[in-house]
Design a protein around this motif. Structure first.
Motif, PDB file in Angstrom:
ATOM      1  N   HIS A  83       0.869  -1.177   0.000  1.00 44.57           N
ATOM      2  CA  HIS A  83       0.000   0.000   0.000  1.00 44.57           C
ATOM      3  C   HIS A  83       0.904   1.225   0.000  1.00 44.57           C
ATOM      4  N   PHE A  84       0.658   2.121  -0.946  1.00 40.61           N
ATOM      5  CA  PHE A  84       1.514   3.293  -1.133  1.00 40.61           C
ATOM      6  C   PHE A  84       0.701   4.558  -0.901  1.00 40.61           C
ATOM      7  N   ASN A  85       1.151   5.364   0.064  1.00 37.27           N
ATOM      8  CA  ASN A  85       0.510   6.640   0.378  1.00 37.27           C
ATOM      9  C   ASN A  85       1.488   7.766   0.026  1.00 37.27           C
ATOM     10  N   PRO A  86       1.333   8.384  -1.163  1.00 40.11           N
ATOM     11  CA  PRO A  86       2.281   9.428  -1.574  1.00 40.11           C
ATOM     12  C   PRO A  86       2.277  10.653  -0.660  1.00 40.11           C
ATOM     13  N   LYS A  87       1.104  10.985  -0.104  1.00 41.59           N
ATOM     14  CA  LYS A  87       1.034  12.187   0.738  1.00 41.59           C
ATOM     15  C   LYS A  87       1.914  12.038   1.976  1.00 41.59           C
ATOM     16  N   LEU A  88       1.923  10.828   2.555  1.00 45.85           N
ATOM     17  CA  LEU A  88       2.744  10.566   3.744  1.00 45.85           C
ATOM     18  C   LEU A  88       4.123  10.019   3.384  1.00 45.85           C
ATOM     19  N   ARG A  89       4.319   9.734   2.090  1.00 45.14           N
ATOM     20  CA  ARG A  89       5.567   9.134   1.593  1.00 45.14           C
ATOM     21  C   ARG A  89       5.822   7.775   2.250  1.00 45.14           C
ATOM     22  N   GLU A  90       4.760   6.984   2.388  1.00 43.60           N
ATOM     23  CA  GLU A  90       4.860   5.685   3.053  1.00 43.60           C
ATOM     24  C   GLU A  90       4.551   4.552   2.084  1.00 43.60           C
ATOM     25  N   LEU A  91       5.405   3.529   2.111  1.00 49.31           N
ATOM     26  CA  LEU A  91       5.206   2.305   1.343  1.00 49.31           C
ATOM     27  C   LEU A  91       5.166   1.151   2.339  1.00 49.31           C
ATOM     28  N   LYS A  92       4.008   0.463   2.421  1.00 51.88           N
ATOM     29  CA  LYS A  92       3.823  -0.583   3.435  1.00 51.88           C
ATOM     30  C   LYS A  92       3.550  -1.931   2.795  1.00 51.88           C
ATOM     31  N   ILE A  93       4.082  -2.980   3.425  1.00 58.36           N
ATOM     32  CA  ILE A  93       3.689  -4.347   3.115  1.00 58.36           C
ATOM     33  C   ILE A  93       3.670  -5.098   4.443  1.00 58.36           C
ATOM     34  N   GLY A  94       2.510  -5.615   4.807  1.00 57.95           N
ATOM     35  CA  GLY A  94       2.371  -6.248   6.115  1.00 57.95           C
ATOM     36  C   GLY A  94       2.693  -5.258   7.220  1.00 57.95           C
ATOM     37  N   ALA A  95       3.595  -5.668   8.121  1.00 60.16           N
ATOM     38  CA  ALA A  95       3.976  -4.794   9.237  1.00 60.16           C
ATOM     39  C   ALA A  95       5.192  -3.932   8.902  1.00 60.16           C
ATOM     40  N   THR A  96       5.704  -4.069   7.680  1.00 60.67           N
ATOM     41  CA  THR A  96       6.910  -3.339   7.288  1.00 60.67           C
ATOM     42  C   THR A  96       6.547  -2.048   6.563  1.00 60.67           C
ATOM     43  N   MET A  97       7.150  -0.944   7.008  1.00 55.93           N
ATOM     44  CA  MET A  97       6.890   0.345   6.364  1.00 55.93           C
ATOM     45  C   MET A  97       8.209   1.000   5.977  1.00 55.93           C
ATOM     46  N   GLN A  98       8.253   1.516   4.754  1.00 53.80           N
ATOM     47  CA  GLN A  98       9.412   2.254   4.265  1.00 53.80           C
ATOM     48  C   GLN A  98       8.997   3.703   4.024  1.00 53.80           C
ATOM     49  N   THR A  99       9.709   4.634   4.662  1.00 54.84           N
ATOM     50  CA  THR A  99       9.476   6.052   4.381  1.00 54.84           C
ATOM     51  C   THR A  99      10.361   6.454   3.209  1.00 54.84           C
ATOM     52  N   LEU A 100       9.742   6.991   2.170  1.00 55.59           N
ATOM     53  CA  LEU A 100      10.461   7.318   0.943  1.00 55.59           C
ATOM     54  C   LEU A 100      11.007   8.743   0.981  1.00 55.59           C
ATOM     55  N   SER A 101      12.120   8.943   0.299  1.00 53.31           N
ATOM     56  CA  SER A 101      12.635  10.302   0.110  1.00 53.31           C
ATOM     57  C   SER A 101      11.712  11.027  -0.871  1.00 53.31           C
ATOM     58  N   PRO A 102      11.775  12.360  -0.928  1.00 51.15           N
ATOM     59  CA  PRO A 102      10.891  13.085  -1.856  1.00 51.15           C
ATOM     60  C   PRO A 102      11.002  12.614  -3.306  1.00 51.15           C
ATOM     61  N   LYS A 103      12.212  12.393  -3.806  1.00 50.51           N
ATOM     62  CA  LYS A 103      12.370  11.951  -5.198  1.00 50.51           C
ATOM     63  C   LYS A 103      11.894  10.513  -5.378  1.00 50.51           C
ATOM     64  N   GLU A 104      12.190   9.635  -4.417  1.00 48.96           N
ATOM     65  CA  GLU A 104      11.678   8.261  -4.485  1.00 48.96           C
ATOM     66  C   GLU A 104      10.156   8.279  -4.543  1.00 48.96           C
ATOM     67  N   ASN A 105       9.562   9.124  -3.720  1.00 49.63           N
ATOM     68  CA  ASN A 105       8.111   9.225  -3.638  1.00 49.63           C
ATOM     69  C   ASN A 105       7.506   9.700  -4.961  1.00 49.63           C
ATOM     70  N   GLU A 106       8.080  10.754  -5.533  1.00 52.86           N
ATOM     71  CA  GLU A 106       7.559  11.294  -6.794  1.00 52.86           C
ATOM     72  C   GLU A 106       7.707  10.291  -7.930  1.00 52.86           C
ATOM     73  N   LEU A 107       8.832   9.589  -7.952  1.00 51.46           N
ATOM     74  CA  LEU A 107       9.071   8.621  -9.021  1.00 51.46           C
ATOM     75  C   LEU A 107       8.118   7.432  -8.903  1.00 51.46           C
ATOM     76  N   LEU A 108       7.936   6.913  -7.687  1.00 46.21           N
ATOM     77  CA  LEU A 108       7.007   5.799  -7.512  1.00 46.21           C
ATOM     78  C   LEU A 108       5.576   6.236  -7.813  1.00 46.21           C
ATOM     79  N   LYS A 109       5.239   7.463  -7.464  1.00 50.09           N
ATOM     80  CA  LYS A 109       3.894   7.967  -7.762  1.00 50.09           C
ATOM     81  C   LYS A 109       3.654   8.010  -9.270  1.00 50.09           C
ATOM     82  N   MET A 110       4.632   8.501 -10.021  1.00 51.08           N
ATOM     83  CA  MET A 110       4.476   8.540 -11.475  1.00 51.08           C
ATOM     84  C   MET A 110       4.371   7.132 -12.052  1.00 51.08           C
ATOM     85  N   LEU A 111       5.178   6.212 -11.540  1.00 48.18           N
ATOM     86  CA  LEU A 111       5.104   4.822 -12.002  1.00 48.18           C
ATOM     87  C   LEU A 111       3.735   4.219 -11.685  1.00 48.18           C
ATOM     88  N   ALA A 112       3.233   4.507 -10.474  1.00 52.91           N
ATOM     89  CA  ALA A 112       1.928   3.971 -10.064  1.00 52.91           C
ATOM     90  C   ALA A 112       0.801   4.550 -10.912  1.00 52.91           C
TER      91      ALA A 112
END
Length: 232
Positions: A143-172
């Motif tokens: 589950h990807f929340n661009p506003k919070l810059r959070e990428l979650k799977i199960g109990a694991t959460m990765q906080t994305l950098s601004p550029k990582e976030n923008e790039l994943l958002k465009m890909l999504a």
């Protein structure tokens, strides 16, 4: 207090007097204007910098406004684009809209009316962007929340950098479809230089690492064109 955004305008107009009058008028209204006097220089400016709206004359040397619009739309299909033209025939106006123009303004025109049209479309785009900022994505088990810059799977959460976030958002946003390399570079890095391209490749590698827990997800390199996020 937050600074008001200064919008960037690309103005392509081969009439020196009209170009300078428009540039000065728009700058007095707190826009930043890049003025180019032929289509080829206009394209070079668009490839080099990031603009919020393009104002294009149709009859220009080296590259006409219609051809320039096609080139711009290949790079960025969403940037607002107005034609400013002395060509008033119905066929010319229809062609302009078919090329993706948001407006076709015939000369002579009232500068104040042009200003109101610019303000209206930029306000509309800003409101649409605010709506898009609240969109969340389900990518396979993630589950990807661009506003919070959070990428979650199960109990694991990765906080994305601004550029990582923008790039994943465009890909999504282009999931299972091509994200043109040039478009991503222009939007996130500001230009598609060689060094920015290498930087984006590093960020793609990081995103692949973050998404490795779901084997159904893959970021595919479409050689020479861009990337495709393959996901259920």
């Amino acid at each position: 207090m937050e600074d008001k955004k200064q919008y960037q305008i690309l103005l392509c107009e081969d009439d020196t007097n009209l170009g300078m009058v428009l540039k000065n008028y728009l700058e007095l209204n707190e826009y930043e204007v890049t003025l180019e006097r032929d289509g080829r220089l206009g394209l070079a400016a668009f490839q080099r910098e990031k603009f919020d709206i393009c104002l294009l004359d149709v009859m220009m040397p080296n590259m006409d406004g219609f051809t320039l619009a096609e080139e711009i739309r290949d790079i960025d299909p969403d940037v607002p684009l107005f034609f400013l033209s002395a060509k008033t025939m119905k066929d010319d106006i229809i062609q302009g809209y078919k090329l993706g123009a948001d407006d076709y303004i015939t000369k002579p025109f009232d500068s104040e009316v042009l200003l109101m049209k610019i303000k209206a479309i930029l306000k509309r785009n800003e409101e649409e962007n605010k709506i898009n900022d609240n969109i969340e994505f389900d990518l396979g088990g993630y589950h990807f929340n661009p506003k919070l810059r959070e990428l979650k799977i199960g109990a694991t959460m990765q906080t994305l950098s601004p550029k990582e976030n923008e790039l994943l958002k465009m890909l999504a946003e282009h999931k299972n479809d091509l994200l043109p390399r040039e478009r991503a570079l222009k939007k996130i890095w500001g230009s598609d230089t060689y060094f920015n391209g290498r930087s984006m490749d590093v960020y793609i590698a990081k995103l692949r690492k973050y998404l490795k827990e779901d084997t159904n997800i893959e970021i595919v390199n479409i050689h020479g064109n861009g990337f495709r996020l393959v996901a259920p």
